[in-house]
Design a protein around this motif. Structure first.
Motif, PDB file in Angstrom:
ATOM      1  N   LEU A   1       5.546 -64.634  47.191  1.00  0.00           N
ATOM      2  CA  LEU A   1       5.859 -64.374  45.782  1.00  0.00           C
ATOM      3  C   LEU A   1       7.183 -65.010  45.351  1.00  0.00           C
ATOM      4  O   LEU A   1       7.557 -64.957  44.187  1.00  0.00           O
ATOM      5  CB  LEU A   1       5.927 -62.859  45.537  1.00  0.00           C
TER       6      LEU A   1
ATOM      7  N   ASP B   1       6.307 -59.597  36.728  1.00  0.00           N
ATOM      8  CA  ASP B   1       5.067 -58.896  36.374  1.00  0.00           C
ATOM      9  C   ASP B   1       3.950 -59.211  37.362  1.00  0.00           C
ATOM     10  O   ASP B   1       2.899 -59.754  37.009  1.00  0.00           O
ATOM     11  CB  ASP B   1       4.639 -59.255  34.949  1.00  0.00           C
ATOM     12  N   THR B   2       4.188 -58.833  38.630  1.00  0.00           N
ATOM     13  CA  THR B   2       3.200 -59.109  39.666  1.00  0.00           C
ATOM     14  C   THR B   2       2.930 -57.862  40.502  1.00  0.00           C
ATOM     15  O   THR B   2       3.600 -56.847  40.346  1.00  0.00           O
ATOM     16  CB  THR B   2       3.674 -60.261  40.571  1.00  0.00           C
TER      17      THR B   2
END
Length: 296
Positions: A273, A204-205
């Motif tokens: 990430l 969820d980025t």
């Protein structure tokens, strides 16, 4: 369990569906019967709908996330506009006005929007400068994915893909037969293109953000062609400079601009990430194709 609709569930979309299906509720969307059959053969739920038709899109169930991975099939700028601008806008409107709208949208774009940087490095902070009518369309679609999705309360993410390759798209003959024109290759294996989208969804980025999706090593076409020939145990192909290729009289204006366009795509953001590549470079990504070629 996240509910995901993959609009244009083709080359990348089918792989994405396969990766998501064990843990998520996935529906693949195509407008042709043959496309729907391919989705079903992959073991996914399918819906037949034209993404430019809001009535068709009404057949797609409510979802938490829409992945817009449709392709114009390599056709001209007008065809690209129909899919990437009109189709994307229609999809945002169709899903965004539902009683249960999706929470986010991921739009798959192209590093072609960067334009020419004379071989310099580019990343998400580099201003985009599209050089063809088609890449102008892609740039407009990126704006729609971010701004117009937001107008409906949907968080838009742009996944900006480098050149896709993988099963059925290795195109060995292009480099083994030659001649090969100078320039840089920025690549991403199909499995990592799909894997990046899965990753962005699952952690969820990158909401309201852009992520450049390329592997670890941009490579000159001449270097890549020589490496590929050596690995396949065939003679190295003929090489051409850009100037030599541009002297040919058979090039369209768009083709000339593509040859003149040069950049190297940096994937630092993906690494920050903590995305883990299945195929970090072309060396790993082309291994299956090379082994198949040598065993023919």
């Amino acid at each position: 369990m996240t509910r995901v609709a993959i609009l244009g569930c083709g080359y990348v979309g089918l792989e994405l569906g396969r990766q998501l299906a064990p843990d998520h509720d996935v529906v693949g969307v195509r407008r042709s019967e043959a496309g729907v059959e391919r989705i079903e053969r992959a073991g996914l739920d399918a819906a037949r709908a034209d993404i430019t038709d809001p009535d068709d899109l009404a057949r797609v169930p409510d979802v938490d996330c829409v992945v817009f991975a449709a392709s114009s099939g390599g056709r001209d700028a007008e065809a690209a506009r129909e899919i990437y601008v009109d189709g994307l806008r229609t999809a945002i409107e169709a899903f965004g006005t539902r009683e249960q709208p999706p929470d986010r949208l991921i739009y798959t774009s192209s590093t072609g929007v960067y334009g020419d940087h004379d071989g310099a490095w580019v990343d998400e902070e580099t201003p985009i400068e599209p050089t063809t009518e088609k890449t102008d369309v892609l740039a407009e679609a990126e704006r729609i994915a971010r701004e117009e999705a937001s107008d409906h309360g949907i968080a838009g993410t742009v996944a900006r893909f480098a050149g896709l390759y993988g099963p059925d798209r290795y195109r060995l003959d292009r480099y083994l037969d030659g001649p090969v024109t100078a320039g840089y290759l920025n690549m991403i294996h199909r499995d990592d293109a799909a894997g990046t989208i899965r990753f962005l969804l699952e952690i969820d980025t990158a909401r309201d953000d852009t992520v450049l999706v390329a592997d670890d090593e941009p490579v000159s076409k001449h270097t890549f062609a020589d490496w590929l020939a050596d690995e396949c145990d065939v003679p190295r192909p003929e090489k051409r400079t850009k100037a030599e290729r541009l002297e040919d009289g058979d090039l369209s204006a768009a083709a000339r601009r593509r040859i003149e366009t040069s950049k190297r795509c940096a994937n630092d953001k993906l690494h920050d990430l903590d995305y883990e590549f299945t195929y970090p470079t072309y060396r790993e990504g082309y291994r299956a194709a090379i082994d198949a070629y040598r065993n023919e």
